[in-house]
Structure formats: structure tokens, C-alpha cells
Design an enzyme around this catalytic site. Structure first.
Site, PDB file in Angstrom:
ATOM      1  N   LEU A 146      60.513  34.463  14.922  1.00 34.95           N
ATOM      2  CA  LEU A 146      61.475  34.675  14.062  1.00 34.95           C
ATOM      3  C   LEU A 146      60.872  35.363  12.659  1.00 34.95           C
ATOM      4  O   LEU A 146      61.014  35.106  11.626  1.00 34.95           O
ATOM      5  CB  LEU A 146      61.966  33.275  13.427  1.00 34.95           C
ATOM      6  CG  LEU A 146      62.919  32.540  14.216  1.00 34.95           C
ATOM      7  CD1 LEU A 146      63.302  30.967  13.591  1.00 34.95           C
ATOM      8  CD2 LEU A 146      63.938  33.249  14.915  1.00 34.95           C
ATOM      9  N   GLU A 174      66.723  46.357 -18.163  1.00 38.86           N
ATOM     10  CA  GLU A 174      66.916  46.810 -19.537  1.00 38.86           C
ATOM     11  C   GLU A 174      65.791  47.347 -20.170  1.00 38.86           C
ATOM     12  O   GLU A 174      65.687  48.514 -20.548  1.00 38.86           O
ATOM     13  CB  GLU A 174      67.733  45.957 -20.304  1.00 38.86           C
ATOM     14  CG  GLU A 174      69.167  45.515 -19.955  1.00 38.86           C
ATOM     15  CD  GLU A 174      69.229  44.370 -19.105  1.00 38.86           C
ATOM     16  OE1 GLU A 174      70.102  43.528 -19.089  1.00 38.86           O
ATOM     17  OE2 GLU A 174      68.099  44.161 -18.371  1.00 38.86           O
ATOM     18  N   GLY A 209      72.026  28.648  18.302  1.00 39.49           N
ATOM     19  CA  GLY A 209      72.900  28.966  19.337  1.00 39.49           C
ATOM     20  C   GLY A 209      74.287  28.521  19.092  1.00 39.49           C
ATOM     21  O   GLY A 209      74.645  28.357  17.939  1.00 39.49           O
TER      22      GLY A 209
END
Length: 384
Positions: A227, A57, A314
Site C-alpha cells: 500500500l 493571502e 475487497g
């Protein structure tokens, strides 16, 4: 709801999606529309760009000021209820009142207990017309992690998996991997990925859109993954390992640049070694099977600022989340291959009736190179 209201709300949504660095705050977009002589036009627009920065805003009001526009008498289209409390920045609802906004169209109510309905109340007390919800499903989906945290104190959990046409995630193996010096019950095709390069690129992009990525220690030992988001733009998420007995070696690549390890043992020596290697260790109570309790794990992960969590474990870890019904969405990459014997998606799950099996809703299927990506919401996932 008028079609014009939905049009401007969609515009606000498109702005909100640009806020990629707002966590743990929600993504919010705002469009200011003023009607003059029966013609409506946008006089200002903005979005919450980063945590600690101006809210949507305020950004929209600043944009209007740069344009030299007078916003008095305008309608504010905002994807989430304007806040009414002091946080990193002053509250937005009083600011809209002071600027002379006469109508607020909101996508949905804010689930944060500090706000929930309070912003709407402040606006209505000031005589401002408030209309909500508008495109509520889309606005909630935009901030699904924020909603999940504020209602269930956990992240939105996406299970990501790669499998063959016959549902296998790894080949059976009885011999030690050549050059690895260890034996493993599982391995992927010739030690490589099941799916292709385009799927890998998309996975890295998906990682960049999540705050945390979780694997089990079995995956860490078998694959020694990094990762990271090295094949995509964006920050790498917090890496998390479920390691019941602190079996993770200090040489594991996942420990580079920090890693959260969740365990059930309080082994001072192992703990110090992993901490010296870059890990943060959190000891949690075990579940009935003796493994890390997933409910407790998700609470801790949420406390670390993770609102969107991707689980890349897994079959054992994926099945545990499905069995506990602590999963919200699935991203399954299917390769056009048949792998035969080996571990498969859903291993360890057992059902007596078809009505009890794991099911998805809102399913989408698309090609990613030579592979197929199936995405959907788990039936067990609570409504936002």
C-alpha cells in the site's frame, strides 16, 4: 458574477491545487488584482504551500512586495474565506485590511467553526466589499476532505476497485495457493493483477493524493500488500487495516513504516505483538454484525489527520461502506476480461426495488491503457 471575477478565481484555483502538503489545512490560492487607468493587472499571487507555512493571502502580499507593487486599492481573489483567528499563523482578514485591500472575492465560506463567516464579518466591518461565493462548486471540490471533516467529522471516502467486465474482483479457488502455505476463497487472475500497468501507475498516483488508505484484514491476508506509492511521486498515505479479531500477522508488509489497525477485541498479547511490529492499535465498538463500526472508524481516522481516504478493500469491505452509505466517490477500473465465478463488486448487497440500488452521479469514463476507469459521486454522498 462578472466573467472577469471568474477568470481570476480560476487562476486562484490553479494556484491552490499546487499546495500538496497543507493537510490538515485546506488548499487555498489568492490573486491580487489592481485596476489603474481602467486596466486591471495582477500585482501579486500565491498559495498555501504547506501546513504551518504562510497562508495564500500572505504569500500573495509577499509576491507583490517582491515585485515592488503597491497593493492598496486592490481586489483579492481567494478560493476560501480569509481566516479571522490565530492558529499556526496570524489571521489573514486583518492583514488584508491593514494592506489596504478594498474588495475581496471569495470562492466559498470556510466550514471551520472557528472561521465560518467570521472572516467576512471582520472585512465588512472595516468597510471592505465582500463578494461570495464565486465558482463555489469548484472551490468546495478542491477541499472536499476539509469540508467533509468540518461538517460530518469524517474524511471524504473514495472506494477504489478493480473488476472484470462481468463485475468480478477475484476468481473462485478451492486449493491453497502454491508456495503460500494457506488456503484462500479468492484470488486474482493467476495470482496477478486484474488490470494493467498503466492502471497500477494511476492507482499509485491516486494514493499519493490521499491522506489514508484502508483495507480489510482479508485483503491483507490474501495479498499481503504494501500500500505504498512506489510507482509514483509523493508521500505514501497512512495505511489502515480493519481487523475485527486482530488476525493480522506481525510479518504483514503493511506494518512497515507504521499502520493503524482498527479492531473490536482487547487481546493484550496480540496487541503488543502488533505494536512491536509497528502498528498503532485502536479498539472500537462493534456494529450489529460484530465487525468494526465504520462510523466510529471514520471518526478515529479523521482524528489522525486523514481528510481524503481511499478504500481499497475487497468486496466485503466495499459493500459494507456502500450499505452504510458512508462513501462519497467511486474509482472503478474495469479490465477487458470475463472471469466467471468469483467474488464480485456489490456482493452482500440486496435490494427489493430498483429505486434503492446504489447509483452514481457526475459520472466520467475514460480509458487507462487497455482498461476502463469509471469515476462518479455516490448518490448517498451529502452535498458539500
Amino acid at each position: 458574477m462578472k466573467s472577469a471575477d471568474e477568470y481570476y478565481m480560476r487562476r486562484a484555483l490553479s494556484l491552490a491545487w499546487r499546495g500538496a502538503a497543507t493537510n490538515p489545512n485546506p488548499r487555498v490560492g489568492c490573486v491580487l488584482v489592481k485596476e489603474t487607468g481602467g486596466v486591471a493587472r495582477v500585482v501579486g499571487e500565491g498559495y498555501h504551500a504547506k501546513y504551518g507555512g504562510p497562508h495564500a493571502e500572505v504569500a500573495a502580499l509577499a509576491d507583490a512586495a517582491r515585485r515592488g507593487e503597491n497593493v492598496r486599492g486592490s481586489t483579492a481573489y481567494v478560493t476560501l474565506e480569509p481566516c479571522s483567528h490565530f492558529g499556526k499563523t496570524p489571521p489573514c482578514a486583518p492583514r488584508l485590511i491593514n494592506e489596504g485591500i478594498t474588495r475581496v472575492i471569495a470562492g466559498t465560506e470556510d466550514p471551520n467553526p472557528k472561521v465560518r463567516g467570521g472572516g467576512f464579518g471582520v472585512l465588512r466591518e472595516a468597510g471592505i466589499e465582500v463578494v461570495a461565493p464565486c465558482l463555489e462548486k469548484e472551490c468546495k471540490w478542491l477541499n472536499r476532505g476539509f469540508f467533509r471533516y468540518n461538517t460530518l467529522n469524517r474524511p471524504w471516502v473514495t472506494l477504489k476497485a478493480a473488476a472484470s467486465l462481468d463485475g468480478k474482483m477475484a476468481l473462485a479457488e478451492t486449493k491453497a495457493r502454491e508456495g503460500k502455505g494457506r488456503s484462500s476463497a479468492l484470488r486474482t487472475i493467476t495470482g496477478d493483477r486484474i488490470t494493467g500497468d498503466r492502471a497500477l501507475d494511476l492507482v499509485h498516483h491516486m494514493r499519493s493524493e490521499h491522506d489514508g488508505i484502508l483495507i480489510g484484514v482479508g485483503t491483507a491476508l490474501a495479498d499481503d500488500p504494501e500500500l505504498t506509492t512506489r510507482r509514483a511521486c509523493g508521500k505514501s498515505p497512512l495505511r489502515i487495516v480493519l481487523d475485527t479479531r486482530l488476525s493480522l500477522p506481525t510479518s504483514a508488509r503493511v506494518l512497515r513504516d507504521g499502520c493503524l489497525v482498527l479492531t473490536c477485541v482487547d487481546d493484550v498479547e496480540k496487541k503488543k505483538a502488533l505494536e512491536d511490529a509497528g502498528a498503532e492499535i485502536c479498539t472500537l465498538p462493534p456494529d450489529k454484525t460484530g465487525r468494526v463500526d465504520l462510523d466510529a472508524a471514520l471518526s478515529v481516522i479523521a482524528e489522525h489527520g486523514v481528510r481524503l481516504l481511499m478504500v481499497e478493500g475487497g468486496p466485503i469491505v466495499l459493500s459494507a461502506f456502500m450499505k452504510a452509505e458512508l462513501c462519497d466517490s467511486l474509482a472503478l477500473f474495469t479490465a477487458t476480461s470475463i472471469m466467471g465465478e468469483g467474488a464480485g463488486l456489490g456482493d452482500g448487497l440486496r435490494f427489493g426495488f430498483m429505486g434503492d440500488v446504489v447509483k452514481l452521479r457526475d459520472v466520467r469514463v475514460r480509458r487507462v491503457g487497455d482498461d476502463i476507469l469509471t469515476e462518479g459521486i455516490f448518490r448517498c454522498s451529502p452535498a458539500l
